[in-house]
Design a protein around this motif. Structure first.
Motif, short mmCIF file in Angstrom:
data_model
loop_
_atom_site.label_atom_id
_atom_site.label_comp_id
_atom_site.label_asym_id
_atom_site.label_seq_id
_atom_site.Cartn_x
_atom_site.Cartn_y
_atom_site.Cartn_z
N SER A 175 1.03 -1.29 0.05
CA SER A 175 -0.06 -0.01 0.03
C SER A 175 1.01 1.20 -0.03
N ARG A 176 0.41 2.49 -0.31
CA ARG A 176 0.79 3.63 -0.53
C ARG A 176 1.38 4.24 0.99
N ALA A 177 0.42 3.49 1.93
CA ALA A 177 0.72 3.80 3.23
C ALA A 177 2.19 3.63 3.66
N ALA A 178 2.80 2.80 3.13
CA ALA A 178 4.35 2.40 3.69
C ALA A 178 5.02 3.54 3.50
N TYR A 179 4.82 4.46 2.69
CA TYR A 179 5.59 5.70 2.47
C TYR A 179 5.48 6.68 3.76
N LYS A 180 4.28 6.67 4.35
CA LYS A 180 4.15 7.53 5.56
C LYS A 180 4.91 7.13 6.68
N LEU A 181 5.04 5.82 6.91
CA LEU A 181 6.09 5.65 7.92
C LEU A 181 7.50 5.68 7.56
N ALA A 182 7.54 5.40 6.25
CA ALA A 182 9.26 5.71 5.94
C ALA A 182 9.54 7.14 6.17
N GLU A 183 8.58 8.03 5.82
CA GLU A 183 8.89 9.34 5.85
C GLU A 183 8.91 9.78 7.43
N LEU A 184 7.91 9.33 8.23
CA LEU A 184 8.12 9.55 9.81
C LEU A 184 9.46 9.01 10.20
N ASP A 185 9.75 7.80 9.89
CA ASP A 185 11.20 7.32 10.20
C ASP A 185 12.06 8.26 9.80
N ASP A 186 12.10 8.96 8.53
CA ASP A 186 13.23 9.71 8.13
C ASP A 186 13.47 10.84 9.18
N LYS A 187 12.34 11.38 9.68
CA LYS A 187 12.17 12.58 10.49
C LYS A 187 12.54 12.22 11.81
N TYR A 188 12.10 11.01 12.49
CA TYR A 188 11.96 10.90 13.83
C TYR A 188 13.01 9.71 14.29
N ALA A 189 13.46 8.98 13.19
CA ALA A 189 14.41 7.82 13.34
C ALA A 189 13.55 6.77 14.34
N LEU A 190 12.62 6.47 14.00
CA LEU A 190 11.80 5.53 14.92
C LEU A 190 12.28 4.22 15.10
N LEU A 191 12.85 3.71 13.65
CA LEU A 191 13.42 2.39 13.75
C LEU A 191 14.77 2.18 13.85
N LYS A 192 15.28 3.34 14.41
CA LYS A 192 16.87 3.21 14.66
C LYS A 192 17.09 2.45 15.77
N GLY A 193 17.65 1.44 15.73
CA GLY A 193 17.97 0.54 17.00
C GLY A 193 16.71 -0.21 17.37
N ALA A 194 15.46 -0.08 16.46
CA ALA A 194 14.62 -1.09 17.03
C ALA A 194 14.82 -2.64 16.95
N TRP A 210 3.32 -1.36 6.37
CA TRP A 210 4.18 -0.73 7.45
C TRP A 210 5.08 -1.73 7.93
N SER A 211 4.77 -2.94 7.98
CA SER A 211 5.72 -4.05 8.63
C SER A 211 6.65 -4.21 7.40
N GLN A 212 6.21 -4.28 6.22
CA GLN A 212 7.29 -4.32 5.06
C GLN A 212 8.18 -3.05 5.23
N VAL A 213 8.12 -1.84 5.49
CA VAL A 213 8.94 -1.19 5.80
C VAL A 213 9.94 -1.34 7.13
N VAL A 214 9.45 -1.73 8.18
CA VAL A 214 10.05 -2.33 9.21
C VAL A 214 11.26 -3.27 8.86
N ARG A 215 10.70 -4.32 7.95
CA ARG A 215 11.75 -5.50 7.60
C ARG A 215 12.53 -5.03 6.89
N LYS A 216 12.36 -3.86 6.03
CA LYS A 216 13.51 -3.31 5.13
C LYS A 216 14.37 -2.51 6.00
N ARG A 217 14.03 -1.67 6.93
CA ARG A 217 14.80 -0.41 7.73
C ARG A 217 15.36 -1.29 8.86
#
Length: 221
Positions: free
Chosen positions: A45-64, A77-84
């Protein structure tokens, strides 16, 4: 391509059994660059990019290390988590059936069920350090009712995060125009060191959705 070098807009004819609103939705989908990019990148879904953009700004997945995706369907969203964060344990939960995602444990059940937290924690191997929610309640067409239903769902997700996050963890959830209501804001500010609102570029301009980003979970003393 047009003479200007830009893609021509795809226009959709109104079919006999298709309403004008569904025709507009289909036309918007066909001309949405995020929809096209999602197909190219293999996101559901296009919603994946919403999480990717939020992660770019807030480093949500750094060290997760342990991530819960509430309302996982269809799984973008889980696809983005798996990738990042490929080493993170990821667990998703939804009332809807969700096609399997490699490296993600998926439960088809209500996250508010009494036994849900224990099942999710067991699958993660410990407390989550990130709880994600892109959920919205099913709409009934009445603006105030739809808002209350969705915000009630967000509040339930927030309480889930408060009860199941590890110290220092984060919570991200979709809210509607006007942001987080006062009771929810008090809850988040009580339990997190930082609470912010953001509207990522992938969120359509005409959409009433925003996202609340709560970071630095303060464990009970």
């Amino acid at each position: 391509m047009s003479r200007s070098g830009k893609d021509r807009e795809t226009r959709v004819k109104t079919a006999a059994r298709r309403t004008a609103s569904s025709t507009r939705w289909l036309q918007r989908q066909l001309n949405d660059p995020y929809v096209k990019q999602a197909k190219q990148d293999g996101y559901r879904s296009r919603a994946a990019y919403k999480l990717a953009e939020l992660d770019d700004k807030y480093a949500l997945l750094k060290g997760a290390k342990r991530v819960v995706d509430l309302g996982i369907a269809p799984g973008g969203w889980s696809q983005v988590v798996r990738k990042r964060a490929p080493r993170a344990a990821v667990v998703g939960i939804d009332l809807l059936a969700t096609e399997a995602i490699e490296g993600v444990t998926i439960f088809e059940m209500d996250f508010m069920a009494e036994d849900a937290p224990a099942k999710l924690e067991a699958a993660l191997g410990g407390k989550a350090d990130l709880v994600l929610s892109d959920m919205a309640a099913n709409t009934v067409g009445h603006k105030q009712t739809d808002h209350l239903r969705t915000m009630g769902l967000v509040e339930a997700a927030a309480w889930f995060a408060v009860d199941n996050l590890a110290p220092g963890g984060a919570f991200v959830a979709k809210v509607l125009a006007g942001g987080t209501d006062q009771d929810l804001l008090v809850l988040l500010k009580t339990h997190f060191r930082s609470v912010k609102h953001a509207k990522p570029p992938a969120s359509r301009k005409g959409s009433s959705e925003w996202y609340v980003i709560a970071q630095g979970f303060k464990a009970a003393s």
